[in-house]
Design a protein around this motif. Structure first.
Motif, PDB file in Angstrom:
ATOM      1  N   ILE A   4      39.200  26.062  37.808  1.00 14.16           N
ATOM      2  CA  ILE A   4      38.780  27.454  37.721  1.00 14.16           C
ATOM      3  C   ILE A   4      37.381  27.447  37.117  1.00 14.16           C
ATOM      4  CG2 ILE A   4      39.236  29.727  36.707  1.00 14.16           C
ATOM      5  CD1 ILE A   4      41.368  28.785  38.700  1.00 14.16           C
ATOM      6  N   VAL A   6      33.642  29.905  36.486  1.00 15.40           N
ATOM      7  CA  VAL A   6      32.966  31.198  36.506  1.00 15.40           C
ATOM      8  C   VAL A   6      31.484  30.939  36.715  1.00 15.40           C
ATOM      9  CG1 VAL A   6      32.417  33.291  35.220  1.00 15.40           C
ATOM     10  CG2 VAL A   6      34.668  32.223  34.954  1.00 15.40           C
ATOM     11  N   SER A   8      27.935  32.842  36.811  1.00 16.08           N
ATOM     12  CA  SER A   8      27.226  34.073  36.447  1.00 16.08           C
ATOM     13  C   SER A   8      25.838  34.018  37.048  1.00 16.08           C
ATOM     14  CB  SER A   8      27.113  34.192  34.926  1.00 16.08           C
ATOM     15  OG  SER A   8      28.390  34.127  34.338  1.00 16.08           O
ATOM     16  N   ILE A  55      34.468  34.357  40.168  1.00 19.96           N
ATOM     17  CA  ILE A  55      35.539  33.500  39.672  1.00 19.96           C
ATOM     18  C   ILE A  55      35.963  32.635  40.844  1.00 19.96           C
ATOM     19  CG2 ILE A  55      37.862  33.373  38.692  1.00 19.96           C
ATOM     20  CD1 ILE A  55      37.289  36.085  37.381  1.00 19.96           C
ATOM     21  N   CYS A  56      35.897  31.330  40.636  1.00 15.30           N
ATOM     22  CA  CYS A  56      36.127  30.375  41.709  1.00 15.30           C
ATOM     23  C   CYS A  56      37.373  29.550  41.427  1.00 15.30           C
ATOM     24  CB  CYS A  56      34.920  29.450  41.843  1.00 15.30           C
ATOM     25  SG  CYS A  56      33.378  30.324  42.132  1.00 15.30           S
ATOM     26  N   ASP A  57      38.055  29.160  42.499  1.00 20.07           N
ATOM     27  CA  ASP A  57      39.250  28.324  42.417  1.00 20.07           C
ATOM     28  C   ASP A  57      39.119  27.273  43.506  1.00 20.07           C
ATOM     29  OD1 ASP A  57      41.757  27.197  42.217  1.00 20.07           O
ATOM     30  OD2 ASP A  57      42.851  28.996  42.823  1.00 20.07           O
TER      31      ASP A  57
END
Length: 84
Positions: A4, A6, A8, A55-57
């Motif tokens: 996971i 993030v 920005s 937000i990456c997965d």
């Protein structure tokens, strides 16, 4: 195993860079789970700033690749945090 992360983004000259950024985000949509933006200068008409949080997965290598692609936009300041 997926991580996971993030990402920005502070984007200067939002109007002239939106197309480049949106293409990168679309091409990497499999990595992005949440995208949210905030208009820092709602009355601005030229050279405006924008903030986007992703937000990456995905595997860490794919998240880092996305961050590097966004970094290729001269007016983008990009920070990445890997949470898990």
């Amino acid at each position: 195993m997926n991580n996971i992360g993030v990402i920005s983004i502070l984007l200067s000259k939002r109007e002239s860079n939106a197309e480049k950024l949106n293409k990168i985000l679309t091409d990497n949509s499999r990595v992005i789970r949440v995208r949210t933006g905030y208009n820092l200068e709602p009355k601005c008409v030229a050279d405006c700033l924008g903030v986007i949080a992703l937000i990456c997965d995905a595997p860490e290598s794919e998240i880092i690749s996305l961050k590097e692609q966004i970094d290729s936009i001269n007016e983008a300041k990009v920070e990445l945090t890997i949470l898990a």
